[in-house]
Design an enzyme around this catalytic site. Structure first.
Site, PDB file in Angstrom:
ATOM      1  N   TRP A 171      41.802  42.906  40.838  1.00  7.35           N
ATOM      2  CA  TRP A 171      42.666  43.977  41.340  1.00  7.35           C
ATOM      3  C   TRP A 171      44.121  43.727  41.013  1.00  7.35           C
ATOM      4  O   TRP A 171      44.870  44.664  40.737  1.00  7.35           O
ATOM      5  CB  TRP A 171      42.435  44.211  42.830  1.00  7.35           C
ATOM      6  CG  TRP A 171      41.073  44.800  43.051  1.00  7.35           C
ATOM      7  CD1 TRP A 171      40.028  44.219  43.708  1.00  7.35           C
ATOM      8  CD2 TRP A 171      40.580  46.073  42.581  1.00  7.35           C
ATOM      9  NE1 TRP A 171      38.928  45.044  43.670  1.00  7.35           N
ATOM     10  CE2 TRP A 171      39.237  46.185  42.993  1.00  7.35           C
ATOM     11  CE3 TRP A 171      41.139  47.111  41.840  1.00  7.35           C
ATOM     12  CZ2 TRP A 171      38.454  47.307  42.691  1.00  7.35           C
ATOM     13  CZ3 TRP A 171      40.364  48.226  41.540  1.00  7.35           C
ATOM     14  CH2 TRP A 171      39.041  48.319  41.971  1.00  7.35           C
ATOM     15  N   ASP A 228      49.098  45.261  47.744  1.00  6.02           N
ATOM     16  CA  ASP A 228      47.834  45.991  47.780  1.00  6.02           C
ATOM     17  C   ASP A 228      46.975  45.283  48.820  1.00  6.02           C
ATOM     18  O   ASP A 228      46.547  44.147  48.612  1.00  6.02           O
ATOM     19  CB  ASP A 228      47.175  45.936  46.397  1.00  6.02           C
ATOM     20  CG  ASP A 228      45.761  46.521  46.400  1.00  6.02           C
ATOM     21  OD1 ASP A 228      45.317  47.045  47.443  1.00  6.02           O
ATOM     22  OD2 ASP A 228      45.101  46.455  45.339  1.00  6.02           O
ATOM     23  N   LYS A 253      37.764  50.652  52.653  1.00  3.54           N
ATOM     24  CA  LYS A 253      37.232  49.305  52.843  1.00  3.54           C
ATOM     25  C   LYS A 253      37.197  48.938  54.330  1.00  3.54           C
ATOM     26  O   LYS A 253      36.210  48.437  54.826  1.00  3.54           O
ATOM     27  CB  LYS A 253      38.070  48.275  52.083  1.00  3.54           C
ATOM     28  CG  LYS A 253      38.245  48.596  50.592  1.00  3.54           C
ATOM     29  CD  LYS A 253      37.205  47.929  49.708  1.00  3.54           C
ATOM     30  CE  LYS A 253      37.119  48.520  48.317  1.00  3.54           C
ATOM     31  NZ  LYS A 253      38.361  48.426  47.531  1.00  3.54           N
TER      32      LYS A 253
HETATM   33  C1  LIG Z   1      38.806  48.744  46.075  1.00  2.54           C
HETATM   34  C2  LIG Z   1      40.118  48.198  45.719  1.00  2.54           C
HETATM   35  C3  LIG Z   1      41.047  48.929  44.954  1.00  2.54           C
HETATM   36  C4  LIG Z   1      40.733  50.289  44.379  1.00  2.54           C
HETATM   37  O1  LIG Z   1      40.723  51.202  45.381  1.00  2.54           O
HETATM   38  P1  LIG Z   1      40.463  52.773  45.115  1.00  2.54           P
HETATM   39  O2  LIG Z   1      40.787  53.352  46.437  1.00  2.54           O
HETATM   40  O3  LIG Z   1      39.036  52.883  44.717  1.00  2.54           O
HETATM   41  O4  LIG Z   1      41.387  53.216  44.053  1.00  2.54           O
HETATM   42  C5  LIG Z   1      42.285  48.364  44.710  1.00  2.54           C
HETATM   43  N1  LIG Z   1      42.605  47.148  45.174  1.00  2.54           N
HETATM   44  C6  LIG Z   1      41.746  46.416  45.898  1.00  2.54           C
HETATM   45  C7  LIG Z   1      42.160  45.080  46.404  1.00  2.54           C
HETATM   46  C8  LIG Z   1      40.474  46.916  46.202  1.00  2.54           C
HETATM   47  O5  LIG Z   1      39.620  46.190  46.938  1.00  2.54           O
END
Ligand SMILES: *Cc1c(COP(=O)(O)O)cnc(C)c1O
Length: 361
Positions: free
Chosen positions: A103, A172, A196
């Protein structure tokens, strides 16, 4: 009652059963309005209450200081990979990125078309088995922010200590969002997909320090501008009403549980159950990551062979322990144990792992 499996999916993920049931009960006729919430105008009073409460609760449950605002933006965390550099960087400034895994790399890939950014720490040199240690991050002159990924969902590592980089952090937090208290003073912006830890897919939740608005790039399409979303209370255009509604319910559920402190303790306890099984298995199960950086959300583990992993996953599936396959890019097994996954599901998995080892060791 309908069937519920032990769902270890990395995302979208298990949500609190009480929240799903409440949503089901309200779905067709929302609070006597004679229509579903997803059928009404996003300017209707009933929806507005849902929207404002979700925003209020997001700030409250996460303990955001007065100086922060919250935004609900479609496009998931992925769109934020692009929006962050587009809004925050201008001529003469750059940003440092921590490459901690898949990521972190995603954020770097989507920042590059917009700006000359650089890798401030490269986890590739450590096989992505750990996060940076104090003093390892290299910050260049004119750095507007340091971008970090709080938890690498695929690699199974988390940032335990937030860097002291001398510049604001942008994070993030998708896969450990609102699972622990954070030092807000270090951040200018925090984002993550809702799916998540906090609700269904369909939006990113973005916390931004309001005082940075003046310095943002305004020369962008309106939907891509943080100042527009902030100014319009995330009602600039039609918001993802169902996602907002569900996130609001999950936040209420989190608050009723006792908030972040309780969630954080539960997460540590749930993770410890699985890491104890791994560590106590005499090497039968192994964790590929640095012990100090083990994720509390995504527990990654291997078995002695790929054949045994296949057998393990198939038998787990038959026992209603589902979605334990590791990401296709790394293989192995991964148990994602987000906020709403009951501790009981984790205990069932731990028992299963013990039995599987006894039968196949
Ligand atoms: C799942 C995830 C993403 C992507 O998320 P989307 O909402 O599908 O764009 C980005 N960063 C991390 C750490 C993730 O776990």
């Amino acid at each position: 009652m309908s069937k519920r499996v032990h769902n270890f999916c990395a995302g979208p993920c298990t949500l609190p059963l009480s929240v799903l049931e409440e949503a089901r009960d309200e779905f067709v006729d929302y609070h006597g309005e004679g229509m579903s919430l997803i059928e009404m105008s996003h300017r209707a009073k009933a929806y507005d209450e849902v929207h404002q409460e979700a925003m209020r609760l997001a700030l409250e449950v996460y303990g955001a200081p007065q100086d922060f605002g919250v935004m609900f933006i479609q496009g998931g965390a992925t769109l934020q990979f692009a929006m962050v550099p587009m809004n925050l960087l201008s001529a003469g400034t750059t940003a440092g990125y921590v490459n901690s895994g898949s990521w972190g790399q995603g954020a770097i890939a989507d920042a590059k078309p917009h700006a000359e950014i650089y890798t401030a720490w490269d986890g590739a040199e450590h096989n992505y088995t750990r996060m940076p240690r104090p003093g390892e991050i290299r910050v260049e002159p004119n750095t507007r922010y340091l971008h970090v990924t709080s938890n690498e969902t695929i690699g199974g590592i988390r940032m335990v200590d937030w860097p002291d980089a001398g510049v604001p952090l942008v994070a993030d937090m998708s896969s450990d969002y609102m699972s622990r208290a954070i030092p807000w003073e270090k951040f200018d912006l925090i984002y993550g997909g809702a799916q998540k830890n906090l609700g269904p897919a369909g939006m990113a939740i973005v916390f931004m320090r309001k005082s940075i608005v003046d310095g943002l790039n305004k020369n962008l399409a309106r939907y891509l501008r943080y100042d527009v979303h902030l100014d319009k209370d995330s009602l600039f255009n039609t918001p993802p009403v169902f996602a907002v509604y569900m996130v609001g319910k999950v936040l209420k559920w989190m608050k009723a549980k006792g908030g972040l402190a309780v969630i954080e303790r539960e997460a540590a306890d749930k993770a410890a159950i699985l890491y104890d099984v791994i560590d106590g298995s005499g090497g039968y199960y192994s964790s590929p990551v640095d012990e100090a950086c083990r994720s509390h959300m995504n527990v990654v583990f291997r078995l002695p062979s790929e054949d045994l992993e296949k057998k393990f996953l198939a038998e787990a599936d038959r026992a209603d322990l589902v979605n334990l396959k590791g990401h296709r890019s790394v293989g192995g097994c991964r148990a994602s144990i987000y906020n709403a996954l009951p501790a009981d599901s984790v205990r069932v998995l731990a028992d299963f792992m013990g039995e599987f080892q006894r039968a196949n060791g």
